[in-house]
Design an enzyme around this catalytic site. Structure first.
Site, PDB file in Angstrom:
ATOM      1  N   HIS A 138      22.185 -34.069  20.081  1.00  0.00           N
ATOM      2  CA  HIS A 138      21.956 -35.071  21.029  1.00  0.00           C
ATOM      3  C   HIS A 138      22.766 -35.749  21.443  1.00  0.00           C
ATOM      4  O   HIS A 138      22.548 -36.311  20.364  1.00  0.00           O
ATOM      5  CB  HIS A 138      20.278 -34.822  21.456  1.00  0.00           C
ATOM      6  CG  HIS A 138      19.666 -35.059  20.603  1.00  0.00           C
ATOM      7  ND1 HIS A 138      19.693 -36.200  19.859  1.00  0.00           N
ATOM      8  CD2 HIS A 138      19.171 -34.593  18.712  1.00  0.00           C
ATOM      9  CE1 HIS A 138      19.100 -37.021  18.817  1.00  0.00           C
ATOM     10  NE2 HIS A 138      18.522 -35.625  18.440  1.00  0.00           N
ATOM     11  N   CYS A 151      19.088 -32.367  13.486  1.00  0.00           N
ATOM     12  CA  CYS A 151      19.841 -32.219  14.640  1.00  0.00           C
ATOM     13  C   CYS A 151      21.386 -32.691  14.531  1.00  0.00           C
ATOM     14  O   CYS A 151      21.277 -33.609  13.484  1.00  0.00           O
ATOM     15  CB  CYS A 151      19.218 -33.620  15.879  1.00  0.00           C
ATOM     16  SG  CYS A 151      17.352 -32.675  16.984  1.00  0.00           S
TER      17      CYS A 151
END
Length: 289
Positions: A138, A151
Site C-alpha cells: 500500500h 506491510c
C-alpha cells in the site's frame, strides 16, 4: 340447547381465547422470550478467513501477467508485465520485530481506501492484500529503511499505478531476503523462488536437491527465438555436459527493440565455475550477476 351444540360453543370460545394470546402457558411464553433474546445476548463468532489461495506460477505470469519482486535487503521493488520491465520503486518493509515474510504470494484483495484493523485504524491507500494476517502492499511513508509493521509501503503515485495494473488471477508477488542488483536478476530470482506453502515452481535435479546452503549462482546459455528453441538448447547442453542436469533451468522472456527473445538460464551453487569450464570446452556461457 343440545349437548353437541353446547360442546361446539365451548370449542369456539377456547379457540378465540387462544388466538388472542390469553391461554398461552406461562412456561412457553418465557421460553419464546428467551429464544428471541438469546441471539442478542450471545456474541456472534468472527467470520473465518477465506481458504488459502495459491498465487499463479511465476513461470506463467512472466510469460503473460504481472510479476512483482520485492527485495528486503535492497528495499526495492521491480515490476514486470508480460516479461518486460514495467517499473521500479523504493519500498519500506517491516521493521525489526515486524519483519515482512519472504515467500511467494497472491493478491488476495484490493481496496482503494482501506484502514488497518490492527494498528490504530491507520490509512492504507491502494491496498493490495498478500496474506489474511495483515501483510499488504500500500501507499505509505518511506523513510529510507524498513519501518512498517510488516506491510510493503510504496510512494503514493507508484502504489496507485500498480493498483491499476494488477489482477488477482494474473499477478504473483515474490518477496526475498536477497539483494537485487539488476532487473534481470529479479526475474531469475523469482523463477528460482520456493516457499514451503507454495508448490515448487521448478523441479530440482538430484544434484541441486543435495546442494548445501551455499547461495545459488545463475548463468546464461542461450538467447532463443522461441520457448521451444530454448528447450532444445537445454536438452542439447545437458546431453553434452551432464553436470548441468542438477541445475535449475529457467526461460526468461525479454524484449529488445521490437523483437522478443527467450533467455535460457540455469542456477545452482557454484554455477560460475561450471560456466568457466563450459567456455573452455567451446560452449557459450556467461555469468548473470
Amino acid at each position: 340447547m343440545s349437548r353437541a351444540t353446547g360442546f361446539l360453543a365451548i370449542v369456539v370460545l377456547l379457540l378465540g381465547l387462544a388466538g388472542a394470546g390469553l391461554l398461552l402457558p406461562a412456561p412457553s411464553a418465557r421460553a419464546d422470550a428467551q429464544e428471541t433474546a438469546l441471539p442478542l445476548a450471545v456474541p456472534q463468532p468472527l467470520p473465518s478467513a477465506p481458504h488459502p489461495q495459491l498465487p499463479p506460477p511465476v513461470q506463467d505470469v512472466v510469460q503473460s501477467g504481472v510479476l512483482i519482486v520485492v527485495s528486503k535487503a535492497s528495499q526495492r521493488m521491480h515490476v514486470f508485465k508480460d516479461g518486460a520491465h514495467w517499473g521500479s520503486s523504493p519500498v519500506s518493509t517491516g521493521k525489526r520485530g515486524h519483519s515482512t515474510p519472504a515467500g511467494v504470494f497472491p493478491i488476495l484483495q484490493k481496496k482503494v481506501y482501506h484502514r488497518s484493523n490492527i494498528y490504530s485504524n491507520a490509512p492504507m491507500p491502494f491496498m493490495q492484500r498478500l496474506t489474511w494476517r495483515g501483510i499488504a502492499i500500500h501507499a505509505g511513508y518511506l523513510p529510507g529503511y524498513p519501518a512498517s509493521h510488516g506491510c510493503i509501503r510504496l510512494p503514493r503515485s507508484f502504489a496507485k499505478a500498480l493498483f491499476g495494473l494488477t489482477q488477482a488471477s494474473r499477478t504473483t508477488v515474490v518477496v526475498t531476503n536477497a539483494p537485487l542488483r539488476s532487473e534481470e536478476g529479479a526475474i531469475t530470482l523469482a523463477l528460482n523462488a520456493q516457499d514451503p506453502g507454495v508448490p515448487q515452481l521448478q523441479t530440482p535435479g538430484p544434484q541441486l536437491a543435495r546442494a548445501s546452503d551455499a547461495p545459488a549462482q545463475t548463468i546464461q546459455l542461450a538467447a532463443a527465438l522461441s520457448p521451444s528453441e530454448a528447450e532444445a538448447h537445454w536438452l542439447d547442453a545437458v546431453a553434452r555436459h551432464p553436470e548441468l542436469s542438477g541445475f535449475r533451468k529457467v526461460v526468461v522472456p525479454a524484449t529488445i527493440g521490437a523483437r522478443k527473445y527467450w533467455r535460457l538460464r540455469a542456477s545452482a551453487p557454484g554455477a560460475y565455475a561450471v560456466c568457466s569450464s563450459l567456455k573452455r570446452s567451446g560452449t557459450d556461457c556467461f555469468n548473470v550477476i
